[in-house]
Design an enzyme around this catalytic site. Structure first.
Site, PDB file in Angstrom:
ATOM      1  N   CYS A  77       0.834  -1.214   0.000  1.00  0.00           N
ATOM      2  CA  CYS A  77       0.000   0.000   0.000  1.00  0.00           C
ATOM      3  C   CYS A  77       0.865   1.260   0.000  1.00  0.00           C
ATOM      4  O   CYS A  77       1.501   1.575   1.006  1.00  0.00           O
ATOM      5  CB  CYS A  77      -0.920  -0.045   1.226  1.00  0.00           C
ATOM      6  SG  CYS A  77      -1.787   1.486   1.579  1.00  0.00           S
ATOM      7  N   CYS A  79      -0.021   3.894   2.632  1.00  0.00           N
ATOM      8  CA  CYS A  79       0.401   3.412   3.949  1.00  0.00           C
ATOM      9  C   CYS A  79       1.864   3.773   4.198  1.00  0.00           C
ATOM     10  O   CYS A  79       2.241   4.178   5.297  1.00  0.00           O
ATOM     11  CB  CYS A  79       0.230   1.898   4.058  1.00  0.00           C
ATOM     12  SG  CYS A  79      -1.474   1.334   3.893  1.00  0.00           S
TER      13      CYS A  79
END
Length: 109
Positions: free
Chosen positions: A33, A36
């Site tokens: 991600c 993230c």
């Protein structure tokens, strides 16, 4: 992961998060991600500032399926602040500055 943040798993979630005597911010994330990864330095920085007042933990949703499903995690990163065993606030997405994260925490502890 900095020393201010620790990993939590499906198995350790209850004892680490729900039974914690201090508020705990859980970062639901995954290694693949990009957003993230973008908020990781912000989390590290803020975690250091709140050390002793708020615990910061990360849960990899690719390796842990039960807890994210229980809390209806549909997008990552998702931050959930737990207090006294209850989810009290949620933020979804990588649109987070250091000051907005601090405000999110301060407004909910």
């Amino acid at each position: 992961m900095s020393e201010a943040l620790s990993a939590v798993t499906d198995e350790s979630f209850e004892s680490t998060v729900l039974e914690s005597s201090v508020p705990t911010l859980v970062d639901f994330w995954a290694t693949w991600c990009a957003p993230c990864k973008q908020i990781a330095p912000i989390l590290d920085s803020v975690a250091g500032e709140y050390q002793g007042k708020v615990n910061f933990v990360k849960m990899d949703v690719s390796e842990n399926k039960n807890t994210p499903m229980k809390y209806n995690i549909r997008g990552i990163p998702t931050l959930i602040l737990f207090k006294d065993g209850q989810a009290v606030a949620t933020h979804v997405g990588g649109d987070l500055s250091k000051s907005s994260l601090s405000s999110f925490i301060d407004g909910n502890i």
